[in-house]
Design a protein around this motif. Sequence first.
Motif, PDB file in Angstrom:
ATOM      1  N   MET A 125       0.894  -1.273  -0.100  1.00  0.00           N
ATOM      2  CA  MET A 125       0.045   0.019  -0.101  1.00  0.00           C
ATOM      3  C   MET A 125       0.957   1.318   0.036  1.00  0.00           C
ATOM      4  O   MET A 125       1.813   1.167   0.788  1.00  0.00           O
ATOM      5  N   ASP A 126       0.532   2.339  -0.820  1.00  0.00           N
ATOM      6  CA  ASP A 126       1.207   3.508  -0.844  1.00  0.00           C
ATOM      7  C   ASP A 126       0.990   4.334   0.396  1.00  0.00           C
ATOM      8  O   ASP A 126       0.069   4.287   1.221  1.00  0.00           O
ATOM      9  N   ASN A 127       2.186   4.978   0.596  1.00  0.00           N
ATOM     10  CA  ASN A 127       2.264   5.622   2.176  1.00  0.00           C
ATOM     11  C   ASN A 127       2.041   7.091   1.916  1.00  0.00           C
ATOM     12  O   ASN A 127       2.500   7.660   2.966  1.00  0.00           O
ATOM     13  N   ARG A 128       1.423   7.490   1.047  1.00  0.00           N
ATOM     14  CA  ARG A 128       1.079   8.875   0.956  1.00  0.00           C
ATOM     15  C   ARG A 128      -0.324   9.236  -0.016  1.00  0.00           C
ATOM     16  O   ARG A 128      -1.009   8.203  -0.286  1.00  0.00           O
ATOM     17  N   ILE A 129      -0.772  10.410   0.231  1.00  0.00           N
ATOM     18  CA  ILE A 129      -2.012  10.674  -0.548  1.00  0.00           C
ATOM     19  C   ILE A 129      -1.676  11.600  -1.725  1.00  0.00           C
ATOM     20  O   ILE A 129      -0.832  12.582  -1.581  1.00  0.00           O
ATOM     21  N   ILE A 130      -2.209  11.264  -2.961  1.00  0.00           N
ATOM     22  CA  ILE A 130      -1.805  12.038  -4.069  1.00  0.00           C
ATOM     23  C   ILE A 130      -3.076  13.013  -4.296  1.00  0.00           C
ATOM     24  O   ILE A 130      -4.043  12.501  -4.388  1.00  0.00           O
ATOM     25  N   VAL A 131      -2.660  14.283  -4.177  1.00  0.00           N
ATOM     26  CA  VAL A 131      -3.852  15.280  -4.485  1.00  0.00           C
ATOM     27  C   VAL A 131      -3.546  16.073  -5.702  1.00  0.00           C
ATOM     28  O   VAL A 131      -2.591  16.564  -6.002  1.00  0.00           O
ATOM     29  N   THR A 132      -4.689  16.173  -6.480  1.00  0.00           N
ATOM     30  CA  THR A 132      -4.745  16.828  -7.807  1.00  0.00           C
ATOM     31  C   THR A 132      -5.613  18.271  -7.797  1.00  0.00           C
ATOM     32  O   THR A 132      -6.856  18.018  -7.275  1.00  0.00           O
ATOM     33  N   TYR A 133      -5.016  19.495  -8.145  1.00  0.00           N
ATOM     34  CA  TYR A 133      -5.619  20.365  -8.027  1.00  0.00           C
ATOM     35  C   TYR A 133      -5.348  21.462  -9.057  1.00  0.00           C
ATOM     36  O   TYR A 133      -4.182  21.584  -9.231  1.00  0.00           O
ATOM     37  N   LYS A 134      -6.342  21.994  -9.859  1.00  0.00           N
ATOM     38  CA  LYS A 134      -5.842  22.837 -11.050  1.00  0.00           C
ATOM     39  C   LYS A 134      -4.814  22.485 -12.008  1.00  0.00           C
ATOM     40  O   LYS A 134      -3.762  22.875 -12.207  1.00  0.00           O
ATOM     41  N   GLY A 135      -4.690  21.005 -12.116  1.00  0.00           N
ATOM     42  CA  GLY A 135      -3.451  20.267 -12.920  1.00  0.00           C
ATOM     43  C   GLY A 135      -2.091  20.094 -12.105  1.00  0.00           C
ATOM     44  O   GLY A 135      -1.310  19.675 -12.822  1.00  0.00           O
ATOM     45  N   LYS A 136      -2.171  20.650 -11.056  1.00  0.00           N
ATOM     46  CA  LYS A 136      -0.907  20.321 -10.381  1.00  0.00           C
ATOM     47  C   LYS A 136      -1.274  18.960  -9.377  1.00  0.00           C
ATOM     48  O   LYS A 136      -2.144  18.988  -8.674  1.00  0.00           O
ATOM     49  N   THR A 137      -0.185  18.607  -8.998  1.00  0.00           N
ATOM     50  CA  THR A 137      -0.219  17.148  -8.258  1.00  0.00           C
ATOM     51  C   THR A 137       0.703  17.524  -6.840  1.00  0.00           C
ATOM     52  O   THR A 137       1.884  18.029  -6.979  1.00  0.00           O
ATOM     53  N   PHE A 138       0.119  17.287  -5.753  1.00  0.00           N
ATOM     54  CA  PHE A 138       0.863  17.237  -4.356  1.00  0.00           C
ATOM     55  C   PHE A 138       0.605  15.869  -3.645  1.00  0.00           C
ATOM     56  O   PHE A 138      -0.149  15.097  -3.859  1.00  0.00           O
ATOM     57  N   GLU A 139       1.552  15.719  -2.883  1.00  0.00           N
ATOM     58  CA  GLU A 139       1.563  14.452  -2.123  1.00  0.00           C
ATOM     59  C   GLU A 139       1.454  14.865  -0.538  1.00  0.00           C
ATOM     60  O   GLU A 139       2.339  15.749  -0.129  1.00  0.00           O
ATOM     61  N   ILE A 140       0.748  14.108   0.246  1.00  0.00           N
ATOM     62  CA  ILE A 140       0.771  14.281   1.715  1.00  0.00           C
ATOM     63  C   ILE A 140       0.855  12.918   2.165  1.00  0.00           C
ATOM     64  O   ILE A 140       0.665  11.932   1.954  1.00  0.00           O
ATOM     65  N   GLU A 141       1.859  12.967   3.544  1.00  0.00           N
ATOM     66  CA  GLU A 141       2.206  11.724   3.973  1.00  0.00           C
ATOM     67  C   GLU A 141       1.720  11.474   5.382  1.00  0.00           C
ATOM     68  O   GLU A 141       2.266  10.654   6.036  1.00  0.00           O
ATOM     69  N   LYS A 142       0.328  11.832   5.503  1.00  0.00           N
ATOM     70  CA  LYS A 142      -0.363  11.491   6.677  1.00  0.00           C
ATOM     71  C   LYS A 142      -1.847  11.537   6.417  1.00  0.00           C
ATOM     72  O   LYS A 142      -2.432  12.572   5.649  1.00  0.00           O
ATOM     73  N   PRO A 143      -2.473  10.685   7.169  1.00  0.00           N
ATOM     74  CA  PRO A 143      -3.872  10.778   6.848  1.00  0.00           C
ATOM     75  C   PRO A 143      -4.544  12.184   7.617  1.00  0.00           C
ATOM     76  O   PRO A 143      -3.945  12.656   8.529  1.00  0.00           O
ATOM     77  N   LEU A 144      -5.577  12.648   7.066  1.00  0.00           N
ATOM     78  CA  LEU A 144      -6.044  13.864   7.647  1.00  0.00           C
ATOM     79  C   LEU A 144      -7.503  14.094   6.981  1.00  0.00           C
ATOM     80  O   LEU A 144      -7.929  13.420   6.151  1.00  0.00           O
ATOM     81  N   THR A 145      -8.446  15.112   7.692  1.00  0.00           N
ATOM     82  CA  THR A 145      -9.692  15.343   7.339  1.00  0.00           C
ATOM     83  C   THR A 145      -9.556  16.140   5.855  1.00  0.00           C
ATOM     84  O   THR A 145      -8.866  16.930   5.776  1.00  0.00           O
ATOM     85  N   VAL A 146     -10.780  16.045   5.549  1.00  0.00           N
ATOM     86  CA  VAL A 146     -10.974  16.512   4.156  1.00  0.00           C
ATOM     87  C   VAL A 146     -10.765  18.300   4.524  1.00  0.00           C
ATOM     88  O   VAL A 146     -10.384  18.978   3.902  1.00  0.00           O
ATOM     89  N   LYS A 147     -11.504  18.679   5.578  1.00  0.00           N
ATOM     90  CA  LYS A 147     -11.372  20.123   6.226  1.00  0.00           C
ATOM     91  C   LYS A 147     -10.082  20.463   6.388  1.00  0.00           C
ATOM     92  O   LYS A 147      -9.463  21.619   6.115  1.00  0.00           O
ATOM     93  N   LYS A 148      -8.959  19.573   7.255  1.00  0.00           N
ATOM     94  CA  LYS A 148      -7.627  19.998   7.375  1.00  0.00           C
ATOM     95  C   LYS A 148      -6.895  20.133   6.034  1.00  0.00           C
ATOM     96  O   LYS A 148      -6.060  21.048   5.886  1.00  0.00           O
ATOM     97  N   LEU A 149      -7.311  19.186   5.120  1.00  0.00           N
ATOM     98  CA  LEU A 149      -6.865  19.270   3.758  1.00  0.00           C
ATOM     99  C   LEU A 149      -6.970  20.702   3.010  1.00  0.00           C
ATOM    100  O   LEU A 149      -6.110  21.214   2.681  1.00  0.00           O
ATOM    101  N   LEU A 150      -8.105  21.158   3.094  1.00  0.00           N
ATOM    102  CA  LEU A 150      -8.465  22.229   2.527  1.00  0.00           C
ATOM    103  C   LEU A 150      -7.850  23.512   3.053  1.00  0.00           C
ATOM    104  O   LEU A 150      -7.226  24.354   2.611  1.00  0.00           O
TER     105      LEU A 150
END
Length: 66
Positions: free
Chosen positions: A1-26
């Motif tokens: 299993m991958d140990n990160r979250i891949i986030v895409t926004y406006k054509g850019k990709t970000f990596e986050i390495e800890k679980p978090l809520t949607v509110k915290k991400l935003l």
Amino acid sequence: MDNRIIVTYKGKTFEIEKPLTVKKLLNEMGLNPLEHLVQVDGKLYTEDRIIKLGSRVVIHKVTSAG
């Protein structure tokens, strides 16, 4: 299993390495929760849902046509 979250926004990709809520991400990205929808692995998530490691996230900006 991958140990990160891949986030895409406006054509850019970000990596986050800890679980978090949607509110915290935003908040960490400086985005207004009232203006964005968050899709996690193809499903819309509410602000209180936790995004787990290994997830793929797409953030959509909501615009008003009125």
